[in-house]
Design a protein around this motif. Structure first.
Motif, PDB file in Angstrom:
ATOM      1  N   ARG A 139       0.831  -1.210   0.000  1.00 38.17           N
ATOM      2  CA  ARG A 139       0.000   0.000   0.000  1.00 38.17           C
ATOM      3  C   ARG A 139       0.862   1.255   0.000  1.00 38.17           C
ATOM      4  O   ARG A 139       0.555   2.235  -0.691  1.00 38.17           O
ATOM      5  CB  ARG A 139      -0.934   0.000   1.219  1.00 38.17           C
ATOM      6  CG  ARG A 139      -2.081  -0.997   1.126  1.00 38.17           C
ATOM      7  CD  ARG A 139      -3.254  -0.568   2.010  1.00 38.17           C
ATOM      8  NE  ARG A 139      -2.833  -0.296   3.381  1.00 38.17           N
ATOM      9  CZ  ARG A 139      -2.813  -1.205   4.354  1.00 38.17           C
ATOM     10  NH1 ARG A 139      -3.202  -2.452   4.107  1.00 38.17           N
ATOM     11  NH2 ARG A 139      -2.434  -0.887   5.572  1.00 38.17           N
ATOM     12  N   ASP A 185       0.782   4.165  -2.654  1.00 36.73           N
ATOM     13  CA  ASP A 185       0.422   5.523  -2.228  1.00 36.73           C
ATOM     14  C   ASP A 185       1.486   6.531  -2.660  1.00 36.73           C
ATOM     15  O   ASP A 185       1.171   7.712  -2.878  1.00 36.73           O
ATOM     16  CB  ASP A 185       0.245   5.580  -0.712  1.00 36.73           C
ATOM     17  CG  ASP A 185      -0.996   4.831  -0.229  1.00 36.73           C
ATOM     18  OD1 ASP A 185      -1.867   4.525  -1.071  1.00 36.73           O
ATOM     19  OD2 ASP A 185      -1.076   4.537   0.977  1.00 36.73           O
ATOM     20  N   ARG A 186       2.722   6.085  -2.781  1.00 31.45           N
ATOM     21  CA  ARG A 186       3.801   6.981  -3.236  1.00 31.45           C
ATOM     22  C   ARG A 186       3.878   7.059  -4.762  1.00 31.45           C
ATOM     23  O   ARG A 186       4.777   7.678  -5.298  1.00 31.45           O
ATOM     24  CB  ARG A 186       5.144   6.489  -2.683  1.00 31.45           C
ATOM     25  CG  ARG A 186       5.261   6.536  -1.169  1.00 31.45           C
ATOM     26  CD  ARG A 186       6.641   6.089  -0.725  1.00 31.45           C
ATOM     27  NE  ARG A 186       6.733   5.942   0.715  1.00 31.45           N
ATOM     28  CZ  ARG A 186       7.861   5.621   1.362  1.00 31.45           C
ATOM     29  NH1 ARG A 186       8.981   5.407   0.671  1.00 31.45           N
ATOM     30  NH2 ARG A 186       7.874   5.502   2.675  1.00 31.45           N
TER      31      ARG A 186
END
Length: 265
Positions: free
Chosen positions: A198, A202-203
């Motif tokens: 995740r 997310d990055r």
């Protein structure tokens, strides 16, 4: 079926037509193994040298309490312990991740090949030393990198190794590893692997859809993972000995697509 071993060895040195023909002949005996089955197990007497022609496999050790540590991922073109029969018995197990096609090379056949084709012998020696270098880096990865960097480092390594044999498309490749297998390879729990996945998403560093991993920003992922590809020893090939561009395989023709895997865990 493409001979990915030849594609990989040519990163070290150009092979003549006779060398390639000899390698094709040596890998003519083939065997199919289903997904998540053992190819060889700890304590077993040594047999022929095995090469992964198609599919993914791994080396692993099983502890007495049932926990498992994956110590290497074996990809198309990889040899399973070229010189292992110098020892008395297998000290680890080799298992499949996907359905695998193996080439089995009798020891005397391999010895004759190396003796008659010195360039092939040197290239196989390079392949073994490069595999040892990867093993050292795995030790560093588990011992010193944090979870997100461990996972990102593995994704970068797999990308470079698969690209070397033409099994990537742009910055993506098929990833048949379950989260439990990623955990076994990285010394993490499945919950931790899920959180790291995740975080990488997310990055905006990766996407993972239908068992197809896309690296959205390779330099950024390499920096975040403290990754330097020099340990793979793929930089020797240059303009003087290049064998042409590495072919790409589009995701729709990747054999082990999402239809073979029902869950990411």
């Amino acid at each position: 079926m493409p001979n990915f071993l030849i594609a990989k060895l040519q990163w070290f040195t150009p092979l003549s037509d006779a060398d390639r023909l000899a390698l094709h002949g040596a890998t003519a005996k083939r065997r199919q193994v289903g997904a998540r089955e053992d190819i060889a197990h700890e304590g077993q007497a040594h047999g022929p040298v095995r090469m992964i022609l198609d599919g993914w496999a791994c080396r692993y050790r099983q502890l007495d309490d049932g926990r498992r540590q994956i110590t290497a991922i074996l990809l198309p073109g990889d040899l399973c312990d070229t010189h292992v029969n110098v020892l008395c018995e297998m000290d680890h197990s080799i298992g499949t991740i996907t359905p695998v096609t193996l080439a089995e090379i009798a020891r005397d056949r391999l010895d004759a090949l190396v003796g008659s084709r010195p360039i092939v012998g040197r290239a196989l020696w390079w392949e073994m030393l490069a595999a040892v270098s990867v093993q050292r880096e795995w030790t560093v990865n588990i011992a010193r990198r944090e979870g997100i960097a461990r996972l990102g480092h593995l994704f970068c390594e797999l990308f470079h190794r698969l690209r070397a044999v033409g099994l990537t498309r742009d910055f993506g490749y098929g990833l048949p590893l379950r989260q439990s297998e990623l955990a076994d390879a990285l010394g993490l729990t499945e919950v931790h692997v899920n959180r790291c996945l995740r975080a990488l998403r997310d990055r905006d560093l990766i996407t993972l859809r239908g068992r197809w991993l896309t690296i959205l920003d390779l330099p950024a992922l390499e920096r975040a993972s403290l990754f330097r590809p020099n340990y793979l020893h793929l930089g020797r090939r240059n303009a003087a000995n290049a064998v042409g561009p590495v072919p790409a395989r589009p995701p729709e023709t990747y054999r082990y697509g999402s239809s073979h895997y029902q869950s990411a865990r």
